[in-house]
Each structure stands twice: as C-alpha cells, then as structure tokens.
Design a protein around this motif. Sequence first.
Motif, short mmCIF file in Angstrom:
data_model
loop_
_atom_site.label_atom_id
_atom_site.label_comp_id
_atom_site.label_asym_id
_atom_site.label_seq_id
_atom_site.Cartn_x
_atom_site.Cartn_y
_atom_site.Cartn_z
N LEU A 52 5.79 12.62 1.04
CA LEU A 52 5.95 11.56 0.04
C LEU A 52 5.23 10.28 0.48
CD1 LEU A 52 9.68 11.97 -1.02
CD2 LEU A 52 7.66 12.56 -2.34
N ALA A 53 5.23 10.02 1.78
CA ALA A 53 4.53 8.85 2.29
C ALA A 53 3.04 8.92 1.96
CB ALA A 53 4.74 8.72 3.80
N GLY A 54 2.54 10.14 1.82
CA GLY A 54 1.13 10.31 1.51
C GLY A 54 0.79 10.16 0.04
N VAL A 55 1.80 10.13 -0.83
CA VAL A 55 1.53 10.04 -2.26
C VAL A 55 2.14 8.79 -2.92
CG1 VAL A 55 1.24 12.52 -2.59
CG2 VAL A 55 3.52 11.51 -2.82
N ILE A 56 2.86 7.98 -2.15
CA ILE A 56 3.40 6.76 -2.74
C ILE A 56 2.28 5.72 -2.82
CG2 ILE A 56 4.12 5.56 -0.62
CD1 ILE A 56 6.78 4.94 -2.12
N VAL A 57 2.35 4.83 -3.79
CA VAL A 57 1.28 3.85 -3.99
C VAL A 57 1.11 2.95 -2.77
CG1 VAL A 57 1.28 3.78 -6.51
CG2 VAL A 57 2.92 2.38 -5.24
N VAL A 58 -0.15 2.61 -2.50
CA VAL A 58 -0.49 1.69 -1.42
C VAL A 58 -1.39 0.60 -2.00
CG1 VAL A 58 -0.26 3.42 0.40
CG2 VAL A 58 -2.45 3.14 -0.75
N GLN A 59 -1.81 -0.32 -1.15
CA GLN A 59 -2.59 -1.48 -1.62
C GLN A 59 -3.84 -1.07 -2.40
OE1 GLN A 59 -1.69 -4.97 -1.17
NE2 GLN A 59 -3.10 -4.82 -2.89
#
Length: 258
Positions: free
Chosen positions: A60-67
């Motif tokens: 999930l950390a790889g698909v949650i929105v980032v900057q």
Amino acid sequence: MRTALVRRTVLTASAVSLALLSTACGADKADTKPDAKPSAGAASSSAAAPAGKAKTDAELAGVIVVQADLPEHVVKAATPAEAAAAAGATSDKAECLPLVKAQSMAAIGTAAGTARTKAVAKPAQPAENASPEEKAKAAMGALGATATAVTLASYEGKGAEEAFTAIKTAGTACAGGYTGSQSGDSLKITKVAPGASVTAGDGALAYTVVGDADGEPLTMELVVVRKGNTLATFSAVSLTGTAEQPKAVVDAQVKKLG
C-alpha cells in the motif's frame, strides 16, 4: 480562533499539521514516504471487481499518493503518533463509529494492510512586490486551504465490501449527528448529508459532515472509494471552517490504485 476549534475535531493532528505545513515549507521539502503502520479495527457504484489478495503495508505504501502525484498540493506522511491516535477514535453511538474511523485515518474493521498520508492544497503566493498587508492576507488565506487525510486499507475476502457497507449504513443512521472523540478531544457532529457525487473505483460514497465547534459550524468533506479489496478514505477539513471536496486528491489516488 478557528485553529483552536479545529483542534477539537476528530482529525485534530492532521488538520493542524497540514495547515502549518502549507505556510512553513514548500513542496521540495515535503515528505513522500507514507506511514504504513497497521491500525485497529448519496453514493455511486459500478460492478464489483474480483477482490484478489489483500495488500500488505509495504504494498500500500507503494500505491498511496506522494508529492509527485499532486504538484498543486504539499504532501506529508502521517506520523506514528497520528496513526496511534487514529486507532483510539471513538463515538458516543456505536452505529456511527465507522464514520468516525473514516474521518480519523483509521481502518474500519480488521485490515490486512494500511497506509496513510496527508495533502494540503498549495495557497496562492503573493507577488514579489506585494505589500506587507498583502503578504499577511495571503498567509491568512493559506490557513483556509483544504487539508486532506488519505487512508488506504486492504482486506482479505469481502472485508473491503463490508467496511464500505458499514460506512454507507452509518451515513444513513447517523444523519442526525453523533459525537466523535480522539486523544481526549471531541467534536459534536450535527449533520451528515450526501456530498457532491463521486464516481470512482467499484463504489464511492461522499458526505458533507457538519460539526458544532463551540457554537460555530465546521463543515468537513468525507469521500470513500472501494477498489477491489482496498478501501480509500479521504477526510478534508479547513482551519477557516469550510472544506472543499478534495477531487484532485481523490482522482490521483484512484488512478494509482489502477
């Protein structure tokens, strides 16, 4: 002051830290690593897709929105303290707990994996030759930017569908209000109404949630999207008291979920 009022909301830490973040630092300093600690326990929809295997915290950390996904926002990872506070969110009415959890960056039910982050819309910047008064006005305007807490929770079996249904049921049962509490602070909710329609994923819910903060209305927006066995919740608040539905954040996150 509005800041003091918002500290009493069920999204206390996230709202305040995001508002401060929007005025204190730029996107180049934003944290793009989402918190992935596990936590305890008007709609539109389309045909359900196969659930598949639940995603882990790391996935999930790889698909949650980032900057990089939200150039017009400042994105900041949720802290372990915020995750811990979210797990302790409660309601005075058991049937309304799913709504409180959704507003508090907490998973509904038992999730196999979770990830959390926060995004605040970038305020308009004053011109280089702006007067001190204009700069002060712009700084105050920044506090009114909508701050959105994003939570992803993935479930085994039909867990995501059940969590989605629990929120939908609570949205109807709790239309007349409830009280949400977190970390010793509480907020009386006076109304839960359908929000602007959202069409996304395998099902979407949108609510406008109105709170009573020391006699002043505090209008928040809540959007819930299910994609397969992952549930994404978006809880938006503004320090000026009226949040906008976080459409850009929802769109970017749903796109990353595939």
